[in-house]
Design an enzyme around this catalytic site. Structure first.
Site, PDB file in Angstrom:
ATOM      1  N   ARG A 187       2.932   5.965  -3.209  1.00  0.00           N
ATOM      2  CA  ARG A 187       4.077   6.804  -3.597  1.00  0.00           C
ATOM      3  C   ARG A 187       4.342   6.720  -5.092  1.00  0.00           C
ATOM      4  NH1 ARG A 187       4.236   5.641   1.634  1.00  0.00           N
ATOM      5  NH2 ARG A 187       5.488   6.849   3.117  1.00  0.00           N
ATOM      6  N   ASP A 227       1.624  -1.293  11.920  1.00  0.00           N
ATOM      7  CA  ASP A 227       0.337  -1.727  11.353  1.00  0.00           C
ATOM      8  C   ASP A 227       0.045  -3.201  11.638  1.00  0.00           C
ATOM      9  OD1 ASP A 227      -0.042   0.804  10.371  1.00  0.00           O
ATOM     10  OD2 ASP A 227       0.573   0.323   8.330  1.00  0.00           O
ATOM     11  N   LYS A 245       0.841  -1.206   0.000  1.00  0.00           N
ATOM     12  CA  LYS A 245       0.000   0.000   0.000  1.00  0.00           C
ATOM     13  C   LYS A 245       0.878   1.259   0.000  1.00  0.00           C
ATOM     14  CE  LYS A 245      -2.828   0.888   3.674  1.00  0.00           C
ATOM     15  NZ  LYS A 245      -2.649   2.258   4.205  1.00  0.00           N
ATOM     16  N   SER A 246       1.870   1.308   0.883  1.00  0.00           N
ATOM     17  CA  SER A 246       2.718   2.507   0.981  1.00  0.00           C
ATOM     18  C   SER A 246       3.434   2.777  -0.339  1.00  0.00           C
ATOM     19  CB  SER A 246       3.766   2.313   2.082  1.00  0.00           C
ATOM     20  OG  SER A 246       3.136   2.192   3.322  1.00  0.00           O
ATOM     21  N   GLN A 304       4.640   9.138   7.402  1.00  0.00           N
ATOM     22  CA  GLN A 304       3.719  10.076   6.759  1.00  0.00           C
ATOM     23  C   GLN A 304       4.160  11.512   7.020  1.00  0.00           C
ATOM     24  OE1 GLN A 304      -0.233   8.984   8.002  1.00  0.00           O
ATOM     25  NE2 GLN A 304      -0.189   7.083   6.842  1.00  0.00           N
ATOM     26  N   ARG A 358      -6.415   1.844  18.048  1.00  0.00           N
ATOM     27  CA  ARG A 358      -6.206   0.384  17.998  1.00  0.00           C
ATOM     28  C   ARG A 358      -5.812  -0.210  19.343  1.00  0.00           C
ATOM     29  NH1 ARG A 358      -3.489   0.171  11.966  1.00  0.00           N
ATOM     30  NH2 ARG A 358      -5.479   0.290  10.848  1.00  0.00           N
ATOM     31  N   ARG A 411      -7.736  -3.309   9.400  1.00  0.00           N
ATOM     32  CA  ARG A 411      -6.757  -4.212  10.035  1.00  0.00           C
ATOM     33  C   ARG A 411      -7.383  -4.976  11.204  1.00  0.00           C
ATOM     34  NH1 ARG A 411      -2.777  -3.721   6.789  1.00  0.00           N
ATOM     35  NH2 ARG A 411      -2.148  -1.690   6.013  1.00  0.00           N
TER      36      ARG A 411
HETATM   37  C1  S3P Z   1       2.357   4.752   6.213  1.00  0.00           C
HETATM   38  C2  S3P Z   1       2.935   5.032   7.399  1.00  0.00           C
HETATM   39  C3  S3P Z   1       2.429   4.574   8.694  1.00  0.00           C
HETATM   40  C4  S3P Z   1       1.413   3.459   8.551  1.00  0.00           C
HETATM   41  C5  S3P Z   1       0.441   3.718   7.444  1.00  0.00           C
HETATM   42  C6  S3P Z   1       1.169   3.891   6.123  1.00  0.00           C
HETATM   43  C7  S3P Z   1       2.959   5.278   4.969  1.00  0.00           C
HETATM   44  O1  S3P Z   1       1.818   5.658   9.363  1.00  0.00           O
HETATM   45  O2  S3P Z   1       0.732   3.253   9.765  1.00  0.00           O
HETATM   46  O3  S3P Z   1      -0.459   2.628   7.319  1.00  0.00           O
HETATM   47  O4  S3P Z   1       2.651   4.781   3.876  1.00  0.00           O
HETATM   48  O5  S3P Z   1       3.770   6.211   5.072  1.00  0.00           O
HETATM   49  P1  S3P Z   1       2.709   6.690  10.221  1.00  0.00           P
HETATM   50  O6  S3P Z   1       3.757   7.129   9.326  1.00  0.00           O
HETATM   51  O7  S3P Z   1       1.838   7.813  10.611  1.00  0.00           O
HETATM   52  O8  S3P Z   1       3.173   5.868  11.384  1.00  0.00           O
END
Ligand code: S3P
Length: 430
Positions: free
Chosen positions: A24, A318, A19-20, A166, A349, A391
């Site tokens: 991007r 996560d 997903k991340s 993030q 969570r 999740r």
């Molecule tokens: C993510 C960063 C994480 C994660 C999220 C995806 C990302 O959050 O929990 O599901 O893609 O950068 P944080 O960076 O706020 O911890």
């Protein structure tokens, strides 16, 4: 969705793209000149929100099954959207795109669903404002909807109070539009996909790690152009995590999960499974789009409790819901500490995990920064209140497989956020 206990999960599976990395790839592709090809893209609701936002800013994006073609227009090629950008349930879309929008010459408003609009945005408003951005919370509560107007950005050094990819990524993306150098130091290294991928796109980005410590710094400068890439997204370890746990917990199981991203900033779950006594091995290790990838083989194991704290937390944040399920089934007590970030995810969570574990008969104590889980007693089927957190739905679907009696997962469709085919993958193992 109703589930009950089973034995013998066997087979070879793949999980959808990370997903991340999928988010991007679309964002950086939109800012690059030329067509970025993304394969094994995650067609989950969160990443589709990212696509939707960039389409609304004039970027042509074509989708064909799990391939996505982003016709980027360069760093300054976005155009003013005619509507509020809808970020859905996606914190990654919101925080990363805000860094990009801070550098544009037009105004934007972004807003999401109820969960998203209650998550903290001060963590990006503060550093982006320090950089000269005009970003504000429309309701004045430091949450989305966010209003972003043009501003003159300049590079800053930001000491982030949280290890959050993030936050880090939002600042680094704004740094592409700032004069001078922009750098972020975090208390522990969070996922580094932005740093790895921006480098592939040609951005002048550097990362350093404090020798002997846990602090990590990433810095970037603006550049003339980013260059389109071809990216094959590795399988998402956060999605693989449910099948890793299923393989370890369900009696008489053996599961091979192919092509999973094992970047060390994401792979904390593998370390914890080993520490808990899990029979887990990595096969065919290789690199794809600058990211380490492997097949993961898991076999049923007798697990024992452990302590999870400190710098490993951002590498498995996560996965804590599913790790908590494993801990409930393990012999002995598991302590999870330094994980207060759990409170600001799609749900709180700490609450959603401990409430649902209690409903299944587990002795668990929520704490201010984690939980204490007393493992070893048989879980009982229950009604799981997911509160629309993907999740939680997936973690407790796995718990259901080892519980006595039936378990009902409420609003199980919320798995669509990150893993629309979750229950189909599961069927392949029956
Ligand atoms: C993510 C960063 C994480 C994660 C999220 C995806 C990302 O959050 O929990 O599901 O893609 O950068 P944080 O960076 O706020 O911890």
């Amino acid at each position: 969705m109703e589930l009950s206990n089973i034995t013998g999960l066997k087979g070879k599976i793949t999980v959808p793209g990370d997903k991340s990395i999928s988010h991007r790839a679309v964002m950086f592709g939109a800012l690059a000149k030329g067509t970025t090809e993304i394969h094994h893209f995650l067609n989950g609701a969160d990443c589709l929100s990212t696509i939707d936002c960039f389409r609304n800013m004039g970027i042509e994006i074509k989708e064909k099954e799990t391939s996505v073609y982003v016709h980027g227009k360069g760093l300054h090629g976005l155009s003013k959207p005619s509507c509020t950008l809808n970020v859905g349930n996606s914190g990654t879309t919101t925080r990363l795109i805000s860094g990009i929008l801070a550098g544009q010459s037009f105004e934007t408003t972004l807003s999401g669903d109820d969960s998203l609009n209650s998550r903290p945005m001060k963590r990006i408003i503060t550093p982006l404002t320090q950089m000269g951005a005009n970003i504000s919370s429309v309701a004045g509560n430091n949450c989305a909807p966010l209003f972003i107007a043009p501003g003159e950005l300049h590079g800053i050094h930001y000491d982030s109070p949280v290890a959050s990819a993030q936050v880090k990524s939002s600042i680094l993306l704004a740094g592409l539009y700032a004069d001078g150098e922009t750098s972020v130091t975090e208390p522990a290294l969070s996922r580094n996909h932005t740093e790895l991928m921006l480098k592939e796109f040609g951005a002048p980005i550097r990362s350093t790690f404090e020798i002997g410590g846990t602090k990590a710094t990433a810095s970037v400068r603006s550049c003339e152009e980013l260059y389109a890439q071809q990216i094959t997204v590795p399988g998402d370890i956060s999605s693989a995590a449910y099948f890793i746990a299923a393989g370890l917990l369900v009696p008489d199981s053996e599961i091979l999960i192919q092509n999973v991203g094992i970047n060390s900033t994401r792979a904390g779950i593998l370390k914890i499974c080993e520490e808990m006594g899990g029979d887990i091995s990595l096969l065919h290790e290789h690199t794809s789009a600058g990211e380490p990838v492997a097949d993961i083989l898991v076999r049923t194991s007798k697990l024992h409790g452990t302590t999870i704290e400190g710098a490993i937390i951002p590498t498995l944040i996560d996965e804590i819901p599913i790790i908590a399920v494993m801990a409930a089934a393990a012999e002995g007590t598991t302590f999870i500490r330094d994980a207060a970030e759990l409170k600001v995810k799609e749900t709180n969570r700490i609450e959603t995990v401990t409430d649902n574990l209690k409903a299944m008969g587990c002795e668990v104590l929520p704490t201010n920064d984690g939980m204490v889980i007393k493992g070893g007693s048989k879980l009982k089927g229950a009604t799981i209140h997911t509160l629309l957190d993907h999740r939680i739905a997936m973690a407790f679907s796995i718990a259901a497989l080892i519980a006595e009696g039936n378990t009902k997962i409420l609003d199980s469709h919320c798995v669509d956020v990150s893993y629309p085919s979750f229950y189909d993958t599961f069927e392949q193992l029956l």
